[in-house]
Design an enzyme around this catalytic site. Structure first.
Site, PDB file in Angstrom:
ATOM      1  N   GLU A  87      55.067  47.754  51.865  1.00  0.00           N
ATOM      2  CA  GLU A  87      53.610  47.760  52.036  1.00  0.00           C
ATOM      3  C   GLU A  87      53.058  49.185  52.131  1.00  0.00           C
ATOM      4  O   GLU A  87      52.003  49.484  51.578  1.00  0.00           O
ATOM      5  CB  GLU A  87      53.215  46.962  53.279  1.00  0.00           C
ATOM      6  CG  GLU A  87      53.377  45.455  53.112  1.00  0.00           C
ATOM      7  CD  GLU A  87      52.563  44.911  51.945  1.00  0.00           C
ATOM      8  OE1 GLU A  87      51.528  45.490  51.613  1.00  0.00           O
ATOM      9  OE2 GLU A  87      52.984  43.896  51.361  1.00  0.00           O
ATOM     10  N   TYR A 126      44.115  46.223  55.976  1.00  0.00           N
ATOM     11  CA  TYR A 126      44.849  45.487  54.951  1.00  0.00           C
ATOM     12  C   TYR A 126      46.316  45.319  55.334  1.00  0.00           C
ATOM     13  O   TYR A 126      46.861  44.205  55.314  1.00  0.00           O
ATOM     14  CB  TYR A 126      44.773  46.187  53.579  1.00  0.00           C
ATOM     15  CG  TYR A 126      45.890  45.708  52.690  1.00  0.00           C
ATOM     16  CD1 TYR A 126      45.819  44.478  52.067  1.00  0.00           C
ATOM     17  CD2 TYR A 126      47.070  46.452  52.555  1.00  0.00           C
ATOM     18  CE1 TYR A 126      46.863  43.981  51.320  1.00  0.00           C
ATOM     19  CE2 TYR A 126      48.129  45.963  51.806  1.00  0.00           C
ATOM     20  CZ  TYR A 126      48.019  44.739  51.199  1.00  0.00           C
ATOM     21  OH  TYR A 126      49.068  44.248  50.474  1.00  0.00           O
ATOM     22  N   ASP A 160      42.811  43.368  49.434  1.00  0.00           N
ATOM     23  CA  ASP A 160      43.115  44.672  48.845  1.00  0.00           C
ATOM     24  C   ASP A 160      42.237  44.850  47.613  1.00  0.00           C
ATOM     25  O   ASP A 160      41.375  44.032  47.333  1.00  0.00           O
ATOM     26  CB  ASP A 160      44.602  44.770  48.492  1.00  0.00           C
ATOM     27  CG  ASP A 160      44.934  43.917  47.281  1.00  0.00           C
ATOM     28  OD1 ASP A 160      44.220  42.939  47.044  1.00  0.00           O
ATOM     29  OD2 ASP A 160      45.897  44.232  46.570  1.00  0.00           O
ATOM     30  N   CYS A 182      43.222  39.464  35.765  1.00  0.00           N
ATOM     31  CA  CYS A 182      41.856  39.807  36.186  1.00  0.00           C
ATOM     32  C   CYS A 182      41.790  41.300  36.514  1.00  0.00           C
ATOM     33  O   CYS A 182      41.460  41.709  37.615  1.00  0.00           O
ATOM     34  CB  CYS A 182      41.472  38.965  37.405  1.00  0.00           C
ATOM     35  SG  CYS A 182      39.711  39.018  37.812  1.00  0.00           S
ATOM     36  N   CYS A 224      40.463  37.098  30.246  1.00  0.00           N
ATOM     37  CA  CYS A 224      39.895  35.820  30.679  1.00  0.00           C
ATOM     38  C   CYS A 224      40.470  34.634  29.890  1.00  0.00           C
ATOM     39  O   CYS A 224      40.553  33.519  30.396  1.00  0.00           O
ATOM     40  CB  CYS A 224      38.374  35.854  30.538  1.00  0.00           C
ATOM     41  SG  CYS A 224      37.572  37.061  31.631  1.00  0.00           S
ATOM     42  N   CYS A 252      43.430  33.300  31.774  1.00  0.00           N
ATOM     43  CA  CYS A 252      43.275  33.132  33.220  1.00  0.00           C
ATOM     44  C   CYS A 252      43.298  31.651  33.613  1.00  0.00           C
ATOM     45  O   CYS A 252      42.642  30.828  32.979  1.00  0.00           O
ATOM     46  CB  CYS A 252      41.962  33.763  33.676  1.00  0.00           C
ATOM     47  SG  CYS A 252      41.655  33.550  35.440  1.00  0.00           S
ATOM     48  N   CYS A 255      35.073  30.152  37.019  1.00  0.00           N
ATOM     49  CA  CYS A 255      34.664  31.551  37.233  1.00  0.00           C
ATOM     50  C   CYS A 255      33.343  31.859  36.546  1.00  0.00           C
ATOM     51  O   CYS A 255      33.269  31.886  35.310  1.00  0.00           O
ATOM     52  CB  CYS A 255      35.756  32.500  36.715  1.00  0.00           C
ATOM     53  SG  CYS A 255      35.382  34.246  37.023  1.00  0.00           S
TER      54      CYS A 255
END
Length: 308
Positions: A41, A124, A142, A198, A205, A208, A214
């Site tokens: 992380e 985060y 994030d 994305c 798209c 997706c 969306c």
DNA sequence: GACCCGTGGCT
DNA sequence: TAGCCAAGGGT
């Protein structure tokens, strides 16, 4: 567009199905060792997955546990961080390892509030650890998730005049849509969608899994002009690149030897001249204040090295 | 809230 | 190609 009350569960179902087949196989997923998850992380902060994939195994081999990292010389931690960028993260990671050993019985705290008090762990990362280490159903926000959710829920997530999204609204939306039974996989899926489909530039798209839900699908505007911020620097090169160069030069100095100011100057800035002296001293002062280098004097010359 | 902090790939 | 961008955080 499907009925609103069904929209959220349709979205989570579609994305989780997509993730089952298309999720990236990343080494820190399905990882049980909380130290290893923490390292991933920290490394992933503002750093692309590809780079972390290269350097993560090397760092863990060198520092496999909280204790090995806490007991190491800071100079060796900085050396192991080579290529990652944002060297301050390496210092904070080591400090966090030391604090965990000294104040938390060698184990990662389990709450957002306590985690966020550790150096290098912000909002985060604290949420990510609570979800990814302890498996609790908390949202994660994030840069990927800001982009994905702001496109999926443009009405709930407002923007200001310049187009910047209301990040607090993203946290609220993320908390609202979070499927409590699949929080870990859901958060990972959102980030994978943002990283692979994305995307910020030229989103795919047509591939997706949630285009049907969306409002932004196939309507993403190419980014507007944008105001380029001018960073402080020298001859058009930002100071932080010189900071990175200083640390990189010192990494390549053997052992705990020091480098003289003049030797360092020539390696950091090939056309270094007397007029650059005050500027470079400022760079070194900033690095020393951050704890990334150590300096001492021998006579009239300044000697520089990585910190102990 | 604005600014600072590395590195390298991509369009 | 020059600017954008990337699993943010600290001051």
């Amino acid at each position: 567009m499907p009925a609103p009350q069904h929209r959220q569960s349709r979205i989570t179902g579609a994305l989780l199905r997509w993730y089952r087949r298309n999720g990236r196989a990343l080494p820190w997923r399905r990882e049980n060792d909380q130290y290893r998850i923490l390292v991933s992380e920290i490394m992933l902060q503002q750093t692309q997955v590809r780079r972390v994939l290269e350097l993560y195994p090397r760092f863990l081999k060198r520092f496999p546990t909280f204790r090995s990292l806490a007991n190491a010389r800071t100079s060796s931690v900085i050396r192991a961080w080579r290529g990652m960028g944002y060297n301050n993260r390496a210092l904070r990671l080591q400090q966090t390892a030391r604090t965990i050993l000294q104040q938390h019985d060698g184990k990662l705290p389990g709450t957002v509030e306590t985690l966020q008090q550790l150096p290098g762990i912000g909002r985060y990362t604290a949420h990510a650890l609570v979800c990814f280490v302890f498996g609790e159903p908390v949202p994660v926000v994030d840069t990927n998730i800001i982009r994905v959710l702001s496109r999926l829920f443009p009405r709930a997530i407002s923007r200001d005049r310049s187009g910047k999204v209301n990040v607090e609204a993203v946290w609220t939306a993320a908390r609202s849509i979070l499927p409590r039974q699949n929080a870990y996989r859901w958060n990972q899926a959102l980030m994978d969608l943002g990283a692979t489909i994305c995307t910020s530039f030229n989103p795919q798209c047509d591939r997706c899994p949630v285009t049907a839900f969306c409002p932004s699908a196939f309507r993403i505007k190419k980014r507007s002009p944008g105001t380029k911020k001018v960073e402080p620097g020298r001859e058009g090169i930002p100071n932080r690149l010189y900071r990175g160069k200083v640390v990189e030069v010192l990494r390549n100095v053997n052992g705990r030897r020091f480098l003289s100011f003049s030797h360092l100057a020539k390696q950091v800035k090939p056309n270094y001249g007397e007029r650059d002296k005050r500027w470079l001293r400022g760079i070194l002062h900033g690095l020393e204040r951050d704890g990334l280098i150590a300096t001492k004097r021998r006579g009239s010359t300044l000697l520089v090295s990585l910190p102990e």
